[in-house]
Design an enzyme around this catalytic site. Structure first.
Site, PDB file in Angstrom:
ATOM      1  N   ARG A 162      -5.099   0.984   5.234  1.00 28.77           N
ATOM      2  CA  ARG A 162      -4.893   1.866   4.059  1.00 28.77           C
ATOM      3  C   ARG A 162      -4.471   0.925   2.607  1.00 28.77           C
ATOM      4  O   ARG A 162      -4.112   1.187   1.831  1.00 28.77           O
ATOM      5  CB  ARG A 162      -3.203   1.581   4.720  1.00 28.77           C
ATOM      6  CG  ARG A 162      -2.642   0.554   5.104  1.00 28.77           C
ATOM      7  CD  ARG A 162      -1.783   0.730   6.473  1.00 28.77           C
ATOM      8  NE  ARG A 162      -1.662  -0.356   6.601  1.00 28.77           N
ATOM      9  CZ  ARG A 162      -1.587  -1.067   7.989  1.00 28.77           C
ATOM     10  NH1 ARG A 162      -2.184  -0.803   8.544  1.00 28.77           N
ATOM     11  NH2 ARG A 162      -1.047  -2.362   8.835  1.00 28.77           N
ATOM     12  N   ARG A 172      12.754  -7.555  18.115  1.00 26.53           N
ATOM     13  CA  ARG A 172      13.904  -8.730  17.200  1.00 26.53           C
ATOM     14  C   ARG A 172      14.313  -9.162  17.314  1.00 26.53           C
ATOM     15  O   ARG A 172      14.647  -9.864  16.341  1.00 26.53           O
ATOM     16  CB  ARG A 172      15.518  -7.678  18.438  1.00 26.53           C
ATOM     17  CG  ARG A 172      16.035  -6.385  18.373  1.00 26.53           C
ATOM     18  CD  ARG A 172      17.105  -6.678  17.463  1.00 26.53           C
ATOM     19  NE  ARG A 172      17.125  -4.869  16.958  1.00 26.53           N
ATOM     20  CZ  ARG A 172      16.646  -4.616  15.680  1.00 26.53           C
ATOM     21  NH1 ARG A 172      17.611  -5.559  14.477  1.00 26.53           N
ATOM     22  NH2 ARG A 172      17.349  -3.518  14.983  1.00 26.53           N
ATOM     23  N   GLN A 196       0.643   7.807   7.638  1.00 27.11           N
ATOM     24  CA  GLN A 196       0.932   8.488   8.559  1.00 27.11           C
ATOM     25  C   GLN A 196       1.970   7.707   9.547  1.00 27.11           C
ATOM     26  O   GLN A 196       2.716   8.385  10.086  1.00 27.11           O
ATOM     27  CB  GLN A 196      -0.255   8.963   9.182  1.00 27.11           C
ATOM     28  CG  GLN A 196      -0.522  10.069  10.123  1.00 27.11           C
ATOM     29  CD  GLN A 196      -1.871  10.892  10.894  1.00 27.11           C
ATOM     30  OE1 GLN A 196      -2.544  10.696  10.083  1.00 27.11           O
ATOM     31  NE2 GLN A 196      -1.942  11.435  11.447  1.00 27.11           N
ATOM     32  N   TRP A 197       1.183   6.730   9.623  1.00 25.01           N
ATOM     33  CA  TRP A 197       2.462   6.165  10.255  1.00 25.01           C
ATOM     34  C   TRP A 197       3.170   5.349   9.688  1.00 25.01           C
ATOM     35  O   TRP A 197       4.675   5.327  10.664  1.00 25.01           O
ATOM     36  CB  TRP A 197       1.215   5.146  11.678  1.00 25.01           C
ATOM     37  CG  TRP A 197      -0.060   5.391  12.325  1.00 25.01           C
ATOM     38  CD1 TRP A 197       0.329   6.604  12.937  1.00 25.01           C
ATOM     39  CD2 TRP A 197      -0.654   4.919  13.608  1.00 25.01           C
ATOM     40  NE1 TRP A 197      -1.151   6.779  13.149  1.00 25.01           N
ATOM     41  CE2 TRP A 197      -1.092   5.151  14.226  1.00 25.01           C
ATOM     42  CE3 TRP A 197      -0.843   3.333  13.699  1.00 25.01           C
ATOM     43  CZ2 TRP A 197      -2.593   5.063  15.296  1.00 25.01           C
ATOM     44  CZ3 TRP A 197      -1.115   2.959  14.678  1.00 25.01           C
ATOM     45  CH2 TRP A 197      -2.032   4.184  14.879  1.00 25.01           C
ATOM     46  N   GLU A 240      -1.008  -6.947   7.778  1.00 30.00           N
ATOM     47  CA  GLU A 240       0.292  -7.348   7.828  1.00 30.00           C
ATOM     48  C   GLU A 240       0.138  -8.144   9.102  1.00 30.00           C
ATOM     49  O   GLU A 240      -0.442  -8.687   9.674  1.00 30.00           O
ATOM     50  CB  GLU A 240       0.258  -6.057   8.252  1.00 30.00           C
ATOM     51  CG  GLU A 240       1.844  -5.419   9.029  1.00 30.00           C
ATOM     52  CD  GLU A 240       2.972  -5.860   7.810  1.00 30.00           C
ATOM     53  OE1 GLU A 240       3.774  -5.451   7.289  1.00 30.00           O
ATOM     54  OE2 GLU A 240       2.718  -7.411   7.399  1.00 30.00           O
ATOM     55  N   HIS A 280       0.977  -1.061  -0.389  1.00 28.49           N
ATOM     56  CA  HIS A 280      -0.087  -0.229   0.158  1.00 28.49           C
ATOM     57  C   HIS A 280       0.516   1.862   0.078  1.00 28.49           C
ATOM     58  O   HIS A 280       2.123   1.311   0.313  1.00 28.49           O
ATOM     59  CB  HIS A 280      -0.962   0.016   1.244  1.00 28.49           C
ATOM     60  CG  HIS A 280      -0.439  -0.026   2.460  1.00 28.49           C
ATOM     61  ND1 HIS A 280       0.307   1.244   3.207  1.00 28.49           N
ATOM     62  CD2 HIS A 280       0.009  -1.339   2.909  1.00 28.49           C
ATOM     63  CE1 HIS A 280       1.331   0.939   3.815  1.00 28.49           C
ATOM     64  NE2 HIS A 280       1.370  -0.599   3.977  1.00 28.49           N
ATOM     65  N   MET A 306       5.891  -5.865   5.501  1.00 28.00           N
ATOM     66  CA  MET A 306       6.055  -8.483   5.966  1.00 28.00           C
ATOM     67  C   MET A 306       5.395  -9.338   5.998  1.00 28.00           C
ATOM     68  O   MET A 306       6.414 -10.174   5.830  1.00 28.00           O
ATOM     69  CB  MET A 306       5.712  -8.290   7.902  1.00 28.00           C
ATOM     70  CG  MET A 306       7.042  -6.438   8.080  1.00 28.00           C
ATOM     71  SD  MET A 306       6.429  -6.799   9.946  1.00 28.00           S
ATOM     72  CE  MET A 306       7.830  -7.894  10.787  1.00 28.00           C
TER      73      MET A 306
END
Ligand SMILES: O=C(O)[C@H](O)COP(=O)(O)O
Length: 215
Positions: free
Chosen positions: A58, A105, A13-14, A82, A9, A152
């Site tokens: 989005r 991580r 904003q984020w 996602e 997409h 991802m």
């Protein structure tokens, strides 16, 4: 041979604020809207016949723009969402505690079953992405579908098609409105089934300043 085009997409904003989205959502920025119109122009030139999109805002907005230029319908599929980022959703990357950064991580560094508390593992993400991809095999002969999903999620799909672990997606940068292409084929020279033709093509987008480029 079936060619399937994969699009992340437009910038949100984020994304711009480097806030973790996952199953949470934020609107496309002005830049993200422009990216969506640019990828839509490329989709029209490619002759896209079907659009299958994650049901988050989005991806729906990006799909709507592509559908408007291509003149086709949109099928929403929540399996294309996602990675569920659990308790870290909505959080800014720069504000994570040491423990929270450790959770993130373990995804980035590829712990096989790693997950953020309350979230999904990379393998669970890859499994649902493949299930959604399989629906393209049921489309009429000659179809040329485009999947609109997330960084991802699409990275996991491409990584696992290559025979890599799902978490290898952290080594594949799929920028906003990049196009990847995967083919379902039976060539004498390639492994039968899905193969990756291109990944992360941004040649249809304005050339962004290097310092603007971020995942
Ligand atoms: O913030 C996230 O959840 C991911 O890193 C990127 O997700 P997106 O491709 O939906 O922006």
């Amino acid at each position: 041979m079936l060619q399937v085009y994969l699009v992340r997409h437009g910038e949100t904003q984020w994304n711009a604020e480097r806030r973790i989205q996952g199953h949470s959502d934020s609107p496309l920025t002005e830049k993200g809207e422009k990216q969506a119109w640019q990828v839509a122009e490329r989709a029209k030139a490619l002759g896209i016949t079907h659009i299958i999109a994650s049901d988050l805002g989005r991806t729906r907005r990006t799909a709507e723009i592509i559908a408007e230029l291509c003149g086709c319908d949109i099928t929403l599929d929540s399996r294309l969402r996602e990675l569920d980022m659990g308790v870290l959703e909505k959080r800014n990357l720069e504000t994570l505690t040491e423990e929270e950064e450790g959770w993130r991580r373990q995804l980035v560094n590829g712990t096989a079953g790693g997950r953020i508390p309350g979230g999904e593992s990379m393998q669970e993400l890859a499994d649902r992405m493949h299930a959604a991809l399989a629906t393209t095999l049921e489309l009429p002969l000659g179809s040329r579908p485009m999947i609109v999903s997330h960084g991802m999620a699409l990275g996991c799909l491409v990584s696992t098609i290559l025979g890599l672990p799902a978490y290898a997606e952290r080594r594949l940068r799929l920028r906003n409105c990049s196009i990847s292409r995967i083919d379902y084929q039976d060539s004498a020279w390639l492994a039968s089934g899905w193969v990756v033709e291109t990944a992360g093509d941004v040649s249809h987008l304005d050339a962004p300043a290097l310092d603007e480029l971020q995942r």
